[in-house]
Design a protein around this motif. Structure first.
Motif, PDB file in Angstrom:
ATOM      1  N   ARG A  76      30.915  36.333  32.740  1.00 54.24           N
ATOM      2  CA  ARG A  76      31.932  35.432  32.034  1.00 54.24           C
ATOM      3  C   ARG A  76      31.467  34.737  30.881  1.00 54.24           C
ATOM      4  N   VAL A  77      32.678  34.392  30.135  1.00 56.82           N
ATOM      5  CA  VAL A  77      32.420  33.815  28.995  1.00 56.82           C
ATOM      6  C   VAL A  77      33.275  32.682  28.901  1.00 56.82           C
ATOM      7  N   TYR A  78      32.897  31.598  28.454  1.00 55.57           N
ATOM      8  CA  TYR A  78      33.413  30.273  28.694  1.00 55.57           C
ATOM      9  C   TYR A  78      33.375  29.595  27.117  1.00 55.57           C
ATOM     10  N   LEU A  79      34.553  29.082  26.564  1.00 58.86           N
ATOM     11  CA  LEU A  79      34.479  28.393  25.513  1.00 58.86           C
ATOM     12  C   LEU A  79      35.218  26.901  25.693  1.00 58.86           C
ATOM     13  N   GLY A  80      34.611  26.086  25.479  1.00 53.23           N
ATOM     14  CA  GLY A  80      34.904  24.671  26.023  1.00 53.23           C
ATOM     15  C   GLY A  80      35.331  24.505  27.272  1.00 53.23           C
ATOM     16  N   GLY A  81      34.863  25.325  28.082  1.00 52.39           N
ATOM     17  CA  GLY A  81      34.792  25.245  29.754  1.00 52.39           C
ATOM     18  C   GLY A  81      35.881  25.967  29.979  1.00 52.39           C
ATOM     19  N   GLU A  82      36.615  26.771  29.179  1.00 52.17           N
ATOM     20  CA  GLU A  82      37.892  27.704  29.415  1.00 52.17           C
ATOM     21  C   GLU A  82      37.189  29.170  29.363  1.00 52.17           C
ATOM     22  N   LEU A  83      37.784  29.795  30.563  1.00 48.34           N
ATOM     23  CA  LEU A  83      37.170  31.207  30.748  1.00 48.34           C
ATOM     24  C   LEU A  83      38.002  32.035  29.747  1.00 48.34           C
ATOM     25  N   GLN A  84      37.166  32.979  28.895  1.00 49.01           N
ATOM     26  CA  GLN A  84      37.921  33.728  28.023  1.00 49.01           C
ATOM     27  C   GLN A  84      38.318  35.192  28.635  1.00 49.01           C
ATOM     28  N   GLY A  85      39.651  35.435  28.136  1.00 50.93           N
ATOM     29  CA  GLY A  85      40.012  36.788  28.354  1.00 50.93           C
ATOM     30  C   GLY A  85      40.710  37.107  29.648  1.00 50.93           C
ATOM     31  N   TYR A  86      40.515  36.020  30.665  1.00 50.43           N
ATOM     32  CA  TYR A  86      40.873  36.485  31.800  1.00 50.43           C
ATOM     33  C   TYR A  86      41.483  34.898  32.491  1.00 50.43           C
ATOM     34  N   ARG A  87      42.352  35.164  33.575  1.00 49.37           N
ATOM     35  CA  ARG A  87      42.623  33.962  34.386  1.00 49.37           C
ATOM     36  C   ARG A  87      42.015  34.228  35.697  1.00 49.37           C
ATOM     37  N   GLU A  88      41.445  33.411  36.119  1.00 46.83           N
ATOM     38  CA  GLU A  88      40.771  33.553  37.596  1.00 46.83           C
ATOM     39  C   GLU A  88      41.857  33.303  38.631  1.00 46.83           C
ATOM     40  N   VAL A  89      41.752  34.424  39.484  1.00 45.82           N
ATOM     41  CA  VAL A  89      42.907  34.161  40.650  1.00 45.82           C
ATOM     42  C   VAL A  89      42.093  34.544  42.109  1.00 45.82           C
ATOM     43  N   GLY A  90      41.405  33.613  42.620  1.00 43.29           N
ATOM     44  CA  GLY A  90      40.775  33.861  43.903  1.00 43.29           C
ATOM     45  C   GLY A  90      39.475  34.484  43.289  1.00 43.29           C
ATOM     46  N   GLU A  91      39.349  35.778  43.867  1.00 41.00           N
ATOM     47  CA  GLU A  91      38.187  36.520  43.559  1.00 41.00           C
ATOM     48  C   GLU A  91      38.150  37.399  42.423  1.00 41.00           C
ATOM     49  N   CYS A  92      39.689  37.513  42.042  1.00 36.47           N
ATOM     50  CA  CYS A  92      39.871  38.612  40.998  1.00 36.47           C
ATOM     51  C   CYS A  92      39.979  37.707  39.561  1.00 36.47           C
ATOM     52  N   LEU A  93      39.984  38.624  38.538  1.00 34.61           N
ATOM     53  CA  LEU A  93      40.280  38.165  37.142  1.00 34.61           C
ATOM     54  C   LEU A  93      41.382  39.038  36.755  1.00 34.61           C
ATOM     55  N   HIS A  94      42.416  38.195  36.338  1.00 28.37           N
ATOM     56  CA  HIS A  94      43.705  38.831  35.828  1.00 28.37           C
ATOM     57  C   HIS A  94      43.593  38.763  34.274  1.00 28.37           C
ATOM     58  N   GLN A  95      43.719  40.087  33.757  1.00 26.20           N
ATOM     59  CA  GLN A  95      43.625  39.962  31.865  1.00 26.20           C
ATOM     60  C   GLN A  95      45.045  39.191  31.465  1.00 26.20           C
ATOM     61  N   LEU A  96      44.573  38.438  30.444  1.00 25.01           N
ATOM     62  CA  LEU A  96      45.540  37.691  29.752  1.00 25.01           C
ATOM     63  C   LEU A  96      46.230  38.618  28.700  1.00 25.01           C
ATOM     64  N   SER A  97      47.440  38.125  28.219  1.00 23.64           N
ATOM     65  CA  SER A  97      48.170  39.224  27.316  1.00 23.64           C
ATOM     66  C   SER A  97      47.446  38.992  25.912  1.00 23.64           C
TER      67      SER A  97
END
Lengths: 304, 258
Positions: B65-86
């Motif tokens: 994972r990559v975080y910028l200012g605490g925000e996960l980059q590229g994905y939204r974390e839902v439980g165990e899964c990563l959902h791709q951002l638009s």
């Protein structure tokens, strides 16, 4: 002269000013070969001009009679309309095909590939004939739910008229060729351009319109100018539709009536040449505009 | 949000990157605090540039994972899964970082000033007059006062790279990423670009810098990261690492470049 007093020239420079610099006296090279070539070409050209102008078989009187005749002028007008409209439809269509081809969506990619494959792979004459027969093959154009009820129905003859069939046929065929030209133009742009645009947060659409298209234009315009000139002459194939108002059809019709094909061919050739010349002037200015930042010309009023 | 670190401008956790079978990054953990300047050094092919490009999503990480200012980059974390951002959301995330490339990548069909205001006007929607004013100020800040109307091909390499820095700064990023910013420059032009970067470091900008200029790394870096073979081998204060690296691989590399 550096070592006039016998000293070898050592590194360093003397503080000559613009007034004291002694320029080299250079005698230009002579080019006798050029003058011989000019003489030969002038003689050949004079003979060719004489052979054409004084030759009674060219029927210059008939040429003069028809070159500005309303019938021919109407043909010129229609040929221009067909060329301009067909290109105006083909260019955005080709752009769409390229964006589809470069997209991440495999369906769009394949659709674009299939379109190019089909329209490049079949003769334009055949395509034009089919568009001409459209009203016979599909007498009614209807908007229906697939396998369901009909929402709207129109008579094909009123929609796919010969002019429409000619333009659709020419532009669809042309879009396939242009798509390949455009694709080459976009491929030639350094990947770093897209990355730089992404790095400032640009969206895909913005990257196409602001960064890629303006840069691709520079390489795309010369071959597109070529295609436009090709289109000008390809319009003579619309007799396959049959569309009967273009320049070639008009001059052929006169030739068949007068039994004098040569002067009428010359009439047609004159007009094609004249239109091509005008198109070339337009191309020159387009090239200059999109060459900004590459060629050292200053263009006023570029998009900020 | 995914339990990201606090107060860290950049945080990478267990980042792997594959290009086909090639394993370019092998589990990189790295954190950069706000206002810190982190310099990555290492042999070519060690994954420094790839790492940088993962931070602003020019490359998609294969794992981690990559975080910028605490925000996960590229994905939204839902439980165990990563959902791709638009794509739109990803473009918005990229605005947090500014990037300066080895080969400048200025837009050749635009003047220096147009390059600088392109983002503010066409991404942020700033009014053109305001953007121009700020753009001129930025160009002055990188020492290019009055050169805004030149096209990139009318500028020297050092000037082009400074325009590129101004272009990145115009988006007011939280983090600046420099990918070998002086590698494509003639030796006598390196200094002017480094001066601008030094200035930026002093102003408190968070930066990550990939460079071969060891002297510069020592001068400007709060921290130096040595990478080899897709891994962070060693991290430390520049004065410590250049005086005596802990790891044999770092020592071997430094003995060649110092």
């Amino acid at each position: 002269m550096g070592g006039s007093d016998g000293d070898p020239v050592v590194g360093g420079s003397r503080p000559d000013t613009a007034e004291t610099v002694v320029f080299n006296r250079v005698v230009p090279r002579r080019h006798p070969g050029r003058w011989v070539a000019v003489a030969i070409i002038l003689v050949l050209a004079a003979q060719a001009i004489q052979g054409v102008t004084t030759n009674p078989n060219f029927h210059w009187d008939t040429y003069a009679e028809y070159v500005f005749s309303p019938f021919v002028l109407r043909g010129v007008g229609w040929t221009l309309i067909l060329t301009v409209v067909a290109m105006a439809v083909a260019i955005p269509l080709a752009m769409l095909l390229v964006v589809m081809r470069e997209s991440g969506n495999p369906i769009l990619r394949s659709a674009s590939w299939l379109w190019v494959w089909f329209f490049r792979g079949t003769p334009v004459y055949t395509q034009l004939a089919f568009w001409g027969l459209f009203a016979v093959l599909f007498p009614r154009i209807a908007l229906t739910v697939p396998f369901g009820p009909e929402l709207l129905s129109l008579d094909s003859r009123w929609i796919v008229t010969p002019a429409v069939a000619a333009i659709v046929g020419l532009s669809f065929n042309e879009s396939a060729y242009l798509a390949e030209i455009f694709r080459a133009g976009f491929r030639a742009i350094d990947r770093g351009q897209t990355e730089a645009a992404q790095s400032i947060g640009m969206s895909k659409g913005k990257i196409w319109t602001r960064i890629l298209i303006p840069q691709a234009m520079r390489t795309i315009i010369p071959p597109t100018g070529n295609e436009t000139i090709g289109m000008l002459k390809m319009t003579s194939l619309v007799l396959a539709v049959p569309f009967t108002l273009d320049l070639m059809f008009a001059t052929n019709a006169i030739a068949n009536r007068t039994y004098l094909p040569v002067p009428l061919l010359l009439v047609a050739a004159t007009w094609y040449l004249a239109i091509t010349s005008v198109l070339m002037v337009g191309q020159y200015y387009l090239e200059r505009y999109y060459g900004r930042g590459h060629d050292d010309v200053v263009v006023k009023g570029g998009p900020h | 949000m995914g339990g990201a670190g606090t107060g860290r401008a950049v945080e990478l956790r267990g980042v792997h990157k594959f290009y086909g079978p090639f394993h370019a990054l092998r589990g990189v953990d790295l954190a950069i605090g706000k206002g810190e300047v982190c310099v990555a050094i290492g042999p070519s092919g060690s994954g420094k540039s790839t790492l940088l490009r993962c931070i602003n999503q020019l490359e998609v990480v294969s794992a981690g994972r990559v975080y910028l200012g605490g925000e996960l980059q590229g994905y939204r974390e839902v439980g165990e899964c990563l959902h791709q951002l638009s794509p739109r959301q990803i473009a918005a995330q990229r605005r947090r970082t500014g990037m300066v490339f080895q080969r400048f990548n200025l837009f050749p069909h635009m003047t220096a000033l147009q390059n600088v205001i392109e983002g503010p006007v066409h991404v942020k929607g700033l009014r053109k007059r305001e953007a121009r004013e700020r753009g001129r100020a930025l160009l002055a800040r990188v020492g290019l006062d009055g050169l805004g109307d030149r096209y990139p091909n009318q500028l020297s390499g050092g000037q082009q790279q400074r325009v590129a820095i101004a272009r990145a700064l115009a988006m007011e990023p939280e983090v600046m990423l420099f990918d070998e910013p002086t590698s494509a420059l003639d030796p006598e032009l390196v200094g002017e670009v480094l001066d601008v970067i030094k200035d930026l470091a002093r102003s408190g900008m968070t930066m990550m810098l990939v460079t071969h200029e060891i002297g510069f790394a020592r001068e400007v870096g709060d921290d130096v990261v040595f990478m080899d073979n897709g891994m962070v081998v060693e991290r430390g204060k520049p004065q410590d690492m250049f005086a005596g690296a802990r790891e044999a691989r770092t020592q071997a590399f430094l003995s060649k470049v110092l």
